[in-house]
Design an enzyme around this catalytic site. Structure first.
Site, PDB file in Angstrom:
ATOM      1  N   HIS A  39       5.925  -1.962   1.532  1.00  0.00           N
ATOM      2  CA  HIS A  39       4.747  -2.194   2.380  1.00  0.00           C
ATOM      3  C   HIS A  39       5.008  -3.382   3.285  1.00  0.00           C
ATOM      4  O   HIS A  39       5.581  -4.369   2.869  1.00  0.00           O
ATOM      5  CB  HIS A  39       3.475  -2.412   1.554  1.00  0.00           C
ATOM      6  CG  HIS A  39       3.624  -3.401   0.441  1.00  0.00           C
ATOM      7  ND1 HIS A  39       4.296  -3.086  -0.729  1.00  0.00           N
ATOM      8  CD2 HIS A  39       3.216  -4.676   0.306  1.00  0.00           C
ATOM      9  CE1 HIS A  39       4.274  -4.141  -1.536  1.00  0.00           C
ATOM     10  NE2 HIS A  39       3.646  -5.122  -0.933  1.00  0.00           N
TER      11      HIS A  39
ATOM     12  N   ILE B 154      -6.665  -5.206   0.093  1.00  0.00           N
ATOM     13  CA  ILE B 154      -7.878  -5.362  -0.717  1.00  0.00           C
ATOM     14  C   ILE B 154      -8.225  -6.843  -0.920  1.00  0.00           C
ATOM     15  O   ILE B 154      -9.371  -7.185  -1.200  1.00  0.00           O
ATOM     16  CB  ILE B 154      -7.684  -4.635  -2.074  1.00  0.00           C
ATOM     17  CG1 ILE B 154      -9.013  -4.264  -2.702  1.00  0.00           C
ATOM     18  CG2 ILE B 154      -6.833  -5.444  -3.035  1.00  0.00           C
ATOM     19  CD1 ILE B 154      -8.878  -3.317  -3.889  1.00  0.00           C
TER      20      ILE B 154
HETATM   21  P1  AMP Z   1       3.073  -7.732  -2.496  1.00  0.00           P
HETATM   22  O1  AMP Z   1       2.930  -9.017  -3.270  1.00  0.00           O
HETATM   23  O2  AMP Z   1       3.835  -7.927  -1.212  1.00  0.00           O
HETATM   24  O3  AMP Z   1       3.602  -6.603  -3.353  1.00  0.00           O
HETATM   25  O4  AMP Z   1       1.608  -7.352  -2.020  1.00  0.00           O
HETATM   26  C1  AMP Z   1       0.821  -6.351  -2.608  1.00  0.00           C
HETATM   27  C2  AMP Z   1      -0.480  -6.347  -1.862  1.00  0.00           C
HETATM   28  O5  AMP Z   1      -1.181  -5.156  -2.187  1.00  0.00           O
HETATM   29  C3  AMP Z   1      -1.410  -7.530  -2.202  1.00  0.00           C
HETATM   30  O6  AMP Z   1      -1.671  -8.265  -1.014  1.00  0.00           O
HETATM   31  C4  AMP Z   1      -2.664  -6.847  -2.753  1.00  0.00           C
HETATM   32  O7  AMP Z   1      -3.853  -7.502  -2.383  1.00  0.00           O
HETATM   33  C5  AMP Z   1      -2.574  -5.454  -2.144  1.00  0.00           C
HETATM   34  N1  AMP Z   1      -3.261  -4.376  -2.870  1.00  0.00           N
HETATM   35  C6  AMP Z   1      -3.174  -4.073  -4.184  1.00  0.00           C
HETATM   36  N2  AMP Z   1      -3.933  -2.992  -4.478  1.00  0.00           N
HETATM   37  C7  AMP Z   1      -4.494  -2.593  -3.317  1.00  0.00           C
HETATM   38  C8  AMP Z   1      -5.380  -1.531  -2.951  1.00  0.00           C
HETATM   39  N3  AMP Z   1      -5.848  -0.640  -3.837  1.00  0.00           N
HETATM   40  N4  AMP Z   1      -5.761  -1.419  -1.641  1.00  0.00           N
HETATM   41  C9  AMP Z   1      -5.306  -2.304  -0.727  1.00  0.00           C
HETATM   42  N5  AMP Z   1      -4.481  -3.318  -1.007  1.00  0.00           N
HETATM   43  C10 AMP Z   1      -4.062  -3.474  -2.280  1.00  0.00           C
END
Ligand code: AMP
Length: 130
Positions: free
Chosen positions: A109, A35
């Site tokens: 992820h 996102i």
């Molecule tokens: P991390 O810091 O590795 O946990 O990364 C979490 C990632 O999830 C971040 O890059 C956010 O931008 C992404 N994120 C959070 N909510 C969403 C969502 N609803 N759809 C897509 N990406 C998301």
């Protein structure tokens, strides 16, 4: 390690409670755009199983889930046109695990970053601090 939190945002995406635009989906994994993209291509690949982090996944996932997740990451990179075999320029994989890595969402992820010159891995700062 903390227990799996069913209310995390990726669990909601997997349950269809939050919409996403899948780049790839199969039995073991779902891939969708981040996102808040950090570059021209920024896709997240998540396993469908309930795993908090890479550490949790490596310890508890079945061999079929592990193979499925790895292949789904490769297939997603291919579909995004990043793989060299498909004429792309390559990509970077990042899986943040735990507080030191600033993992924000407690469902494993893999970030796939690509679509341009990514530069060297940004490890210099943390090395300087060590
Ligand atoms: P991390 O810091 O590795 O946990 O990364 C979490 C990632 O999830 C971040 O890059 C956010 O931008 C992404 N994120 C959070 N909510 C969403 C969502 N609803 N759809 C897509 N990406 C998301």
């Amino acid at each position: 390690m903390t227990a799996y939190d069913e209310s995390n945002v990726f669990a909601k995406i997997l349950r269809g409670e939050i919409p996403s635009k899948p780049v790839h989906e199969d039995e073991h994994a779902l891939a969708f755009p981040d996102i808040n993209p950090l570059g021209p291509t920024h896709i997240l690949v998540i396993p469908k199983g309930k795993y908090v982090s890479f550490e949790d996944f490596a310890a508890k996932a079945s061999e079929a889930e592990i193979v499925g997740f790895v292949r789904a990451i490769a297939e997603t990179a291919k579909k995004a046109g990043l793989t060299q075999a498909e004429g792309g320029q390559g990509f970077r994989l990042i899986a943040n695990a735990g507080p030191a890595a600033h993992q924000e969402v407690p469902h494993l992820h893999m970030h796939i970053l690509g679509g341009g010159n990514l530069g060297p891995v940004g490890m210099q700062k943390s090395r300087d601090k060590a």
